[in-house]
Design an enzyme around this catalytic site. Structure first.
Site, PDB file in Angstrom:
ATOM      1  N   HIS A 259     -11.691   2.981   5.624  1.00 55.18           N
ATOM      2  CA  HIS A 259     -11.497   3.656   3.868  1.00 55.18           C
ATOM      3  C   HIS A 259     -11.210   2.445   2.784  1.00 55.18           C
ATOM      4  CE1 HIS A 259     -10.836   7.035   1.312  1.00 55.18           C
ATOM      5  NE2 HIS A 259      -9.806   6.571   0.820  1.00 55.18           N
TER       6      HIS A 259
ATOM      7  N   ASP B 113     -13.933   5.303   8.476  1.00 59.52           N
ATOM      8  CA  ASP B 113     -13.127   5.876   7.563  1.00 59.52           C
ATOM      9  C   ASP B 113     -12.160   6.935   8.397  1.00 59.52           C
ATOM     10  OD1 ASP B 113     -11.870   6.706   5.363  1.00 59.52           O
ATOM     11  OD2 ASP B 113     -13.631   6.039   4.084  1.00 59.52           O
TER      12      ASP B 113
ATOM     13  N   SER C 257     -13.057   7.695  -3.073  1.00 65.39           N
ATOM     14  CA  SER C 257     -12.138   8.525  -2.277  1.00 65.39           C
ATOM     15  C   SER C 257     -12.117   9.989  -3.081  1.00 65.39           C
ATOM     16  CB  SER C 257     -10.879   8.097  -1.814  1.00 65.39           C
ATOM     17  OG  SER C 257     -10.440   8.778  -0.901  1.00 65.39           O
TER      18      SER C 257
END
Length: 719
Positions: free
Chosen positions: A691, A656, A571
């Protein structure tokens, strides 16, 4: 933000049973030479901003997200990349299967959490052998009572590729359960209400929520956070009455500042419902008596620029944690009927060397979570006597935290403790007698002996002279001669501290000779609030140079060498990976970038992309010329150059919601046509998840097995 770990008898034999050196045992990775990498079509898109013109050849890859004309072509390209990754890693497929079995084999499949008590019931989660999810259970009055399965997630998830339960909340009379479900993996939840006496799931449905649910005292009113369907921003707090349609729900608060997150919660003593609105730099709280759900929320203290505050209600006062004239935060108190700042009284003064992270409230005690010298600590304050003491721990690098403490009227604190060598442990601590009881320690199947591993904490010196902590773990017998492979992990954003914790899966690395290290770089909050502020906005590059300097230190001290040094981040930590391979491409033999945020400027200019405006205080607003040029100077996608990059494995998810799939896809496409040399670039897109990856408790291990196989292939480790 994820740590990874593991253990295996085969690996022990390999490492201990040969007199050859690690260098002699390794073989160079063999990549197929008859597999052609996919090349994404180039369609020039021009961005003109602040007098700066940029040509983006791969902008079209966002068409699946934007529902544009090339949507199907995007999917075709991602599938082609998946096929390429599979072909390049084909010789490791059996190894990956064995790794998956090894990783899964350490997990106790039939298990249950330590029960906690709330309003006369013991609550716990139970997992069954062979099942991917869990059952939420409770027993009334005693652990010897009959088990009541109040939510069978194994059954609920049947038929779904992805299934996640968000918030769960029991009504004050213990008869109703409100819960939230996401079946798409975009963190958009639908609320449901279940009657625990009859088993009936009511017709009430509330869509597009953040998942949190709060009950009023009347057992028929709930409050929840409503999201914007496009940006996924939490925009409104709404009130729902059981038995009515969602269209009848009342908005009790609407946030106008798009840089703030909002949420709703309930005080532990059950007296107040709290609405929190906060960004990186300022916050605001509203409160309402829980027995007056139709009433108006009252403003606690108006928001002020650069001032954060968080409110915790006690029976006789409010506790406030704030950074008002206190960089590392201080603790204040206010009367229940006079909440404005003029009435606040100091309880715990600001300290330059201690960061106050939060409080956990009890009737006669207050537990303050703190951080000193990069390590977490718990301070126990007796609110009646005014005395305080700390819990004591003996390890060099560890993590401690206040765990599930649902009861207000108790003198027992439940806390969690772990370290790089200590499995996750749950303790009950009597705050009055100071007696502690180990309730449970994570069981590692197949056997785990902590004495076979060693952890340590060292400090690297950054370019500007700052000392940066590094936590590391390795198997005893490790020789500090520069020949060992080392995986360096970091995050470095949002003030999130990457604490040293145990991971059973990581043993698969350690048992094959790897050192695992965490770089506690600026941008996190390990060393206090200033540590965070020195790694954000116009100081963001400190995050990247800190990581590089940590890598250099580990090489200089012969913990590893550049040809055996690996890096991983996910991330915002994936942004870190993209930046460090642009800035120091020759330092790393391989890099894993998970769901990486790598197209910083383009994303931050598009307010239709979920969560963008909430991030302005972290990265800057590129509509401002100074911020634009600074962000562009480090954005990984914009700084890809014709040079040799390390071997790279990039992972993403088509759904995501935090970092859209097209950022890593564009980055990989540009790297393919720009980079020099023969090192590989692999992109793995999960076409069903978002995600956080797979929702089942075992499925994610397949992705982890791929990551480990990638590292082992580069090291010539084949079993």
């Amino acid at each position: 933000m994820k740590s990874k770990t593991g253990f295996g008898l085969i690996a022990l034999t390999i490492i201990a049973g040969s007199c050859k050196t690690q260098e002699e045992k390794r073989t160079a990775p063999q990549w197929p030479n008859d597999v052609e990498a996919p090349l994404a079509e180039q369609k020039p898109y021009t961005r003109v901003m602040h007098g700066d013109t940029v040509i983006d050849n791969y902008y079209w890859l966002n068409d699946y997200f934007k529902e544009g004309p090339d949507s199907s072509k995007v999917v075709d390209y991602l599938n082609a990349e998946n096929a390429y990754t599979k072909a390049m890693m084909q010789d490791t497929e059996d190894f990956q299967k064995n790794l998956f079995t090894e990783l899964k084999g350490r997990i106790k499949e039939a298990d249950e959490s330590v029960p906690y008590i709330k309003d006369g019931y013991y609550y716990y989660r139970r997992t069954d052998a062979g099942k991917q999810y869990y059952k939420l259970c409770r027993k009334k009055g005693s652990l010897d009572a009959k088990e009541e399965v109040i939510l069978d997630v194994d059954k609920m998830a049947d038929g779904y590729a992805y299934f996640a339960v968000g918030g769960t909340s029991i009504s004050p009379d213990n008869k109703l359960l409100a819960y939230a479900v996401d079946t798409v993996s975009r963190r958009e939840y639908t609320l449901h209400i279940k009657n625990l006496e009859t088993g009936e799931v009511y017709a009430d449905r509330v869509a597009r929520t953040s998942g949190g649910i709060v009950w009023a005292a009347d057992n028929k009113t709930i409050f929840y956070t409503s999201q914007n369907p496009k940006t996924l921003l939490s925009e409104k707090i709404k009130r729902h009455t059981i038995g009515t349609k969602e269209s009848a729900d009342i908005t009790v608060y609407e946030e106008k500042d798009k840089t703030n997150y909002i949420g709703v919660s309930k005080s532990k003593n059950g007296a107040y419902i709290m609405i929190y609105s906060g960004g990186t730099m300022s916050s605001e709280t509203r409160y309402l008596k829980a027995d007056n759900p139709q009433g108006e929320f009252q403003l606690f203290q108006p928001r002020t620029k650069d001032v954060l505050y968080h409110v915790t209600p006690l029976d006789d006062k409010f506790i406030i944690v704030t950074n008002d004239n206190a960089k590392n935060f201080k603790v204040m108190e206010a009367p229940l009927d006079k909440t404005e700042k003029a009435n606040w009284k100091e309880v715990i003064a600001h300290r330059n060397d201690v960061l106050v992270e939060g409080v956990d409230e009890f009737k006669d005690f207050m537990v303050v979570s703190e951080r000193k010298n990069g390590l977490s600590q718990l301070a126990i304050h007796d609110t009646k006597s005014g005395k305080a003491h700390y819990l004591d721990f003996g390890e060099e690098a560890y993590t401690v935290y206040s765990s599930t403490n649902a009861e207000y009227n108790t003198e027992v604190l439940r806390y969690g403790y772990t370290s790089l060598v200590t499995p996750s442990s749950t303790y009950d601590y009597n705050m009055r007698t100071k007696e502690k009881e180990l309730k449970k320690q994570q069981e590692v199947l197949g056997g785990y002996d902590a004495d076979q591993y060693e952890s340590k904490r060292v400090f690297a010196t950054a370019t500007d002279g700052t000392k940066v902590p590094i936590s590391m773990v390795y198997k005893k017998g490790f020789e500090q001669n520069g020949q060992a492979p080392l995986l360096l992990y970091a995050y470095g954003s949002y003030g999130m501290s990457m604490d040293p914790t145990f991971s059973s899966t990581r043993l698969s690395l350690l048992n094959r000779g790897f050192v695992f290290a965490i770089a506690h770089i600026r941008g996190g909050e390990e060393m206090g609030r200033q540590w965070y502020e020195d790694g954000k906005m116009m100081k963001k590059k400190n995050t990247f140079t800190d990581f590089i300097d940590c890598g250099k230190f580990l090489v200089d001290q012969k913990f590893t060498s550049e040809k055996h040094l690996y890096a991983e981040g996910g991330s915002a930590g994936g942004l870190l990976m993209g930046a460090i391979i642009n800035m120091a491409p020759n330092m790393w033999n391989g890099v894993i970038a998970a769901v990486p945020f790598v197209d910083v400027v383009t994303t931050m200019l598009d307010e239709t992309i979920p969560l963008t405006t909430n991030e302005y205080d972290e990265w800057g607003n590129p509509n401002n010329a100074e911020a634009y040029h600074y962000m562009k100077s480090y954005s990984p996608y914009e700084n890809v150059e014709a040079k040799e990059y390390p071997n790279l494995l990039v992972t993403t998810g088509l759904h995501d919601s935090q970092v859209q799939y097209f950022e890593p896809a564009k980055w990989v496409a540009k790297l393919r046509t720009t980079k020099k040399g023969d090192n590989v670039v692999l992109l793995k897109t999960d076409m069903e998840y978002g995600h956080g990856g797979a929702s089942g408790r075992f499925d994610y291990l397949k992705d982890l097995a791929l990551e480990y196989a990638f590292l082992f292939k580069l090291e010539g480790i084949t079993e």
